[in-house]
Structures are given as structure tokens and as C-alpha cells.
Design an enzyme around this catalytic site. Structure first.
Site, PDB file in Angstrom:
ATOM      1  N   HIS A   1      -9.957  -4.723  -3.862  1.00 56.54           N
ATOM      2  CA  HIS A   1      -8.570  -4.856  -3.152  1.00 56.54           C
ATOM      3  C   HIS A   1      -8.834  -5.304  -1.803  1.00 56.54           C
ATOM      4  O   HIS A   1      -9.349  -4.575  -1.054  1.00 56.54           O
ATOM      5  CB  HIS A   1      -7.882  -3.674  -3.362  1.00 56.54           C
ATOM      6  CG  HIS A   1      -8.412  -2.374  -2.965  1.00 56.54           C
ATOM      7  ND1 HIS A   1      -9.384  -1.774  -3.682  1.00 56.54           N
ATOM      8  CD2 HIS A   1      -8.053  -1.659  -1.853  1.00 56.54           C
ATOM      9  CE1 HIS A   1      -9.497  -0.748  -2.862  1.00 56.54           C
ATOM     10  NE2 HIS A   1      -8.819  -0.550  -1.910  1.00 56.54           N
ATOM     11  N   LEU A   2      -8.228  -6.463  -1.502  1.00 59.18           N
ATOM     12  CA  LEU A   2      -8.216  -6.835   0.183  1.00 59.18           C
ATOM     13  C   LEU A   2      -6.772  -6.071   0.881  1.00 59.18           C
ATOM     14  O   LEU A   2      -5.766  -5.972   0.241  1.00 59.18           O
ATOM     15  CB  LEU A   2      -7.744  -8.415   0.163  1.00 59.18           C
ATOM     16  CG  LEU A   2      -7.637  -8.846   1.538  1.00 59.18           C
ATOM     17  CD1 LEU A   2      -8.854  -8.991   2.117  1.00 59.18           C
ATOM     18  CD2 LEU A   2      -6.985 -10.430   1.380  1.00 59.18           C
ATOM     19  N   HIS A   3      -7.287  -5.283   1.764  1.00 55.32           N
ATOM     20  CA  HIS A   3      -6.274  -4.968   2.623  1.00 55.32           C
ATOM     21  C   HIS A   3      -5.538  -5.939   3.678  1.00 55.32           C
ATOM     22  O   HIS A   3      -6.432  -6.705   4.320  1.00 55.32           O
ATOM     23  CB  HIS A   3      -6.823  -3.935   3.362  1.00 55.32           C
ATOM     24  CG  HIS A   3      -6.875  -2.326   2.789  1.00 55.32           C
ATOM     25  ND1 HIS A   3      -5.927  -1.559   2.611  1.00 55.32           N
ATOM     26  CD2 HIS A   3      -8.070  -1.930   2.108  1.00 55.32           C
ATOM     27  CE1 HIS A   3      -6.755  -0.588   1.848  1.00 55.32           C
ATOM     28  NE2 HIS A   3      -7.726  -0.837   1.667  1.00 55.32           N
TER      29      HIS A   3
ATOM     30  N   ASP B   1       0.738  -1.229  -0.010  1.00 59.29           N
ATOM     31  CA  ASP B   1      -0.080  -0.054   0.041  1.00 59.29           C
ATOM     32  C   ASP B   1       0.860   1.393  -0.175  1.00 59.29           C
ATOM     33  O   ASP B   1       1.728   1.180   0.752  1.00 59.29           O
ATOM     34  CB  ASP B   1      -0.772   0.205   1.196  1.00 59.29           C
ATOM     35  CG  ASP B   1      -2.111   0.976   1.032  1.00 59.29           C
ATOM     36  OD1 ASP B   1      -1.512   2.149   1.283  1.00 59.29           O
ATOM     37  OD2 ASP B   1      -3.336   0.692   1.137  1.00 59.29           O
ATOM     38  N   ILE B   2       0.458   2.503  -0.894  1.00 61.25           N
ATOM     39  CA  ILE B   2       1.329   3.419  -0.921  1.00 61.25           C
ATOM     40  C   ILE B   2       1.251   4.080   0.451  1.00 61.25           C
ATOM     41  O   ILE B   2       2.087   5.190   0.827  1.00 61.25           O
ATOM     42  CB  ILE B   2       1.118   4.441  -2.120  1.00 61.25           C
ATOM     43  CG1 ILE B   2      -0.382   4.937  -1.863  1.00 61.25           C
ATOM     44  CG2 ILE B   2       1.303   3.545  -3.310  1.00 61.25           C
ATOM     45  CD1 ILE B   2      -0.557   5.847  -3.186  1.00 61.25           C
TER      46      ILE B   2
END
Length: 159
Positions: free
Chosen positions: A120-122, A51-52
Site C-alpha cells: 500500500h502506497l501512502h 487512511d483510518i
């Protein structure tokens, strides 16, 4: 006139059988290796990258390689896809030396709280080290974040 404009737009589907791709979607471009984003995992079905704006020491996003809408647009037929995203997330954590799966948060932002409308899965670990803001953004039992297990339960109960 509206018909002409609609006809010129790319047709996107959320069904995994089609090779859906949206060149305007950053996650589609990352999965197709059209950016310089480092992929921690990549196969025909999924890609994983950092993740950015990490909310934890290990904060990864696992995405379908094909454009799939947000978690609210999924149906019962997407259970295997969500399970695959979860499996990849666990494997990437393990590959990066994190094995305490009891201290991990796996989940999705619930629309309209998604910054990118590509599923999207975190993957956040260790969850015990989430900072104050991250504890709010990735809060359990909130209107804006749903765990992978909660999503799987919702999808499995659909008719």
C-alpha cells in the site's frame, strides 16, 4: 503433519498475473468491495481509500486490487505496478482539489514496520502540515519508510 497444514493454507503469490486474494487481508476485502469503506478510486488493478488514522489533511492508501506482498517482496517486474499506484495517488489528490505535488509525500513502510502486509502506497498532502508524530512515522531517509521514488530506483536496479 506440517505438510498437511501447509497444504490447507491458501496459496498467495506476489505476482500480478495471478488473481491472488487473501480473505484474511483487510485490504483485499476493501479492494473487492466487501466492506463499507468508501473507495475514492477503483479499477481492475488498483483501489484507493482514506487512511483510518490520517497523518495529513489528505491521507490516502492506494493498493493493488490483487494481494501483493509488502514492498520488500517486489521485483523489477513490479515497476509498472508501483508506477500505477503513484499515478492513481496523484489523480486522487487532484480530484480532491490538491494540486501542489511539491508538497506531497508518497511512500511505503519498510518491513517489518508494516501494519498490513498487502502492498500500500501512502499519499500524504500537504506534507508541510504533517504533525509531529506523522513526521516521525513517515520520515524520509528512515529505516521504516521509503519514498515511492526510492522504491522505484531500488526495483529498477535489480537484476
Amino acid at each position: 503433519m506440517a505438510t498437511d497444514a501447509a497444504a490447507s493454507q491458501p496459496t498467495l503469490t506476489s505476482d500480478c498475473e495471478n488473481d491472488a486474494y487473501d480473505k484474511r487481508c483487510i485490504f483485499c476485502r476493501i479492494a473487492k468491495k466487501e466492506t463499507d469503506t468508501e473507495l475514492l478510486h477503483s479499477d481492475e488493478e488498483t483501489s484507493c481509500f482514506r487512511d483510518i488514522r490520517p497523518g495529513a489533511p489528505h491521507h490516502y492508501l492506494v493498493v493493488p486490487s490483487r494481494h501483493v506482498g509488502n514492498c520488500k517482496s517486489l521485483g523489477k517486474e513490479h515497476v509498472p505496478l508501483v508506477e500505477k499506484l503513484l499515478e492513481v495517488g496523484k489523480a486522487v489528490l487532484e480530484k480532491n482539489g490538491f494540486t501542489d505535488l511539491g508538497d506531497v509525500r508518497f511512500g511505503f513502510h519498510w518491513p517489518p514496520f508494516c501494519s498490513v502486509t498487502h502492498l500500500h502506497l501512502h499519499v500524504l498532502a500537504p506534507a508541510s502540515q504533517l504533525g509531529f508524530l506523522s513526521r516521525v512515522v513517515y520520515r524520509l531517509d528512515s529505516y521504516w519508510f521509503i519514498t515511492a521514488d526510492q522504491l522505484l530506483s531500488r526495483l529498477s536496479s535489480l537484476g
